[in-house]
Scaffold this active site. Structure first.
Site, PDB file in Angstrom:
ATOM      1  N   GLU A 102      -2.643  -7.296  -0.704  1.00  0.00           N
ATOM      2  CA  GLU A 102      -2.109  -8.072   0.430  1.00  0.00           C
ATOM      3  C   GLU A 102      -2.216  -9.565   0.130  1.00  0.00           C
ATOM      4  OE1 GLU A 102      -0.599  -7.872   3.172  1.00  0.00           O
ATOM      5  OE2 GLU A 102      -0.743  -5.828   3.956  1.00  0.00           O
ATOM      6  N   ARG A 149     -10.435  -4.450  13.071  1.00  0.00           N
ATOM      7  CA  ARG A 149     -10.817  -5.384  12.008  1.00  0.00           C
ATOM      8  C   ARG A 149      -9.800  -6.518  11.977  1.00  0.00           C
ATOM      9  NH1 ARG A 149      -7.823  -5.194   7.248  1.00  0.00           N
ATOM     10  NH2 ARG A 149      -6.614  -3.307   6.828  1.00  0.00           N
ATOM     11  N   ASN A 189      -7.077  -9.007  10.299  1.00  0.00           N
ATOM     12  CA  ASN A 189      -6.041  -8.691   9.321  1.00  0.00           C
ATOM     13  C   ASN A 189      -5.333  -9.964   8.857  1.00  0.00           C
ATOM     14  OD1 ASN A 189      -4.873  -6.507   7.821  1.00  0.00           O
ATOM     15  ND2 ASN A 189      -3.009  -6.716   9.017  1.00  0.00           N
ATOM     16  N   GLU A 234      -4.313   2.313  13.546  1.00  0.00           N
ATOM     17  CA  GLU A 234      -2.927   1.886  13.751  1.00  0.00           C
ATOM     18  C   GLU A 234      -2.261   2.668  14.884  1.00  0.00           C
ATOM     19  OE1 GLU A 234      -0.677   1.401  10.177  1.00  0.00           O
ATOM     20  OE2 GLU A 234      -2.418   0.817   8.998  1.00  0.00           O
ATOM     21  N   ASN A 237       0.448  -8.779  11.711  1.00  0.00           N
ATOM     22  CA  ASN A 237       1.020  -8.987  10.382  1.00  0.00           C
ATOM     23  C   ASN A 237       2.044 -10.118  10.384  1.00  0.00           C
ATOM     24  OD1 ASN A 237       0.168  -7.518   8.052  1.00  0.00           O
ATOM     25  ND2 ASN A 237       0.800  -5.619   9.062  1.00  0.00           N
ATOM     26  N   ASP A 262       5.694  -5.891   7.511  1.00  0.00           N
ATOM     27  CA  ASP A 262       4.372  -6.274   7.008  1.00  0.00           C
ATOM     28  C   ASP A 262       4.379  -7.782   6.776  1.00  0.00           C
ATOM     29  OD1 ASP A 262       1.764  -6.161   5.913  1.00  0.00           O
ATOM     30  OD2 ASP A 262       2.143  -4.206   5.031  1.00  0.00           O
TER      31      ASP A 262
END
Length: 292
Positions: A15, A99, A101, A120, A147, A198
């Protein structure tokens, strides 16, 4: 146009590609394995740092040799010289199903990052802003998977996606305060093929590039939300994009080697690679560093 593998480190969940114009180095992360990587634009001089838990994103600091990292349990400072990690603030204490991101830095040096539901499935995430004085502020709520944060070249529009909403949103961004308002739909994502929005970046022409994970596509949208081009990638689990290289004309793409949940598809031998798209004829804009 050409697509090449730059580094094949088989990141479990690659990522956050981040090109630093000062060092001329590319950073990216393995979100699940808790690692930060750095290399030249052509994949040489690889260096890595371990962090003590899952990592969602990072921002290089203006002052000193280090970064701000959004770890599973809050914002932390990472010292590149010693490898030490120090907690700054955990905005969600006791919420172990969440968490932190994806995140990026605005023109004023503030780090905007959101949290996500680790399964998710539920709208339990929040979008936060970490200011240079280390104060934390809530910008939006009710998010499943945070995201794709990024800004228009003038900094007045903030783009963001809740991956499973099927949309990328645009907000008015108050650069003086760092607050957002007037959320609206920028583009609707075709999720019928199993893909989702994303990571994103914006190029020098103001167009937004988005990695559509599980569908193996990179999309470029004009500032008015029209699809301008679609690039088919050699792996389906593409996760994020960032322009870099000495001329800011290479589009770096991260990918994941293993999906986080069993319902998501697998990939072939190139899974988890860091890839580069060249020959686009388009340049990006420099990413700001965190700090006043």
């Amino acid at each position: 146009m050409q697509i090449d593998v730059v580094v094949d480190v088989k990141t479990t969940l690659g990522e956050g590609p981040l090109w630093d114009v000062e060092q001329e180095r590319l950073y990216w992360i393995d979100s699940f394995d808790g690692r930060v990587f750095r290399a030249t634009h052509d994949g040489r001089e690889i260096r890595a740092w371990d962090v003590p838990m899952k990592i969602g994103s990072m921002a290089l600091r203006k002052d000193g040799e280090g970064a701000i990292v959004s770890l599973a349990r809050g914002f932390h400072a990472l010292d590149f010289r010693t490898g030490e990690v120090e907690l700054i603030h955990d905005p969600e204490p006791g919420r172990d199903a969440n968490r932190l991101n994806d995140g990026k830095v605005d023109k004023q040096g503030r780090f905007v990052a959101g949290s996500m539901d680790t399964q998710e499935s539920g709208p339990n995430g929040t979008l936060y802003r970490l200011d240079p004085d280390f104060s934390v502020h809530t910008l939006d709520t009710g998010i499943i998977v945070s995201n794709g944060p990024c800004w228009s070249p003038d900094g007045d529009t903030f783009y963001f996606a809740d991956s499973w909403s099927g949309e990328i949103w645009a907000y008015d961004y108050d650069q003086a305060t760092g607050n957002v308002s007037n959320r609206r739909t920028f583009v609707k994502i075709d999720t019928s093929r199993g893909g989702a929005a994303d990571g994103s970046t914006v190029d020098a022409e103001g167009c937004l590039w988005n990695a559509q994970v599980y569908d193996g596509k990179i999309m470029r949208y004009t500032p008015d939300g029209k699809l301008e081009r679609e690039i088919e990638m050699p792996v389906r689990k593409v996760t994020s994009v960032m322009f870099g290289g000495p001329n800011l004309d290479i589009l770096f793409v991260t990918s994941m080697a293993k999906p986080p949940l069993p319902r998501f598809p697998g990939d072939g031998v190139l899974r988890g690679s860091l890839l580069a798209i060249t020959g686009l004829g388009i340049t990006g804009i420099p990413e700001p560093r965190f700090g006043a």
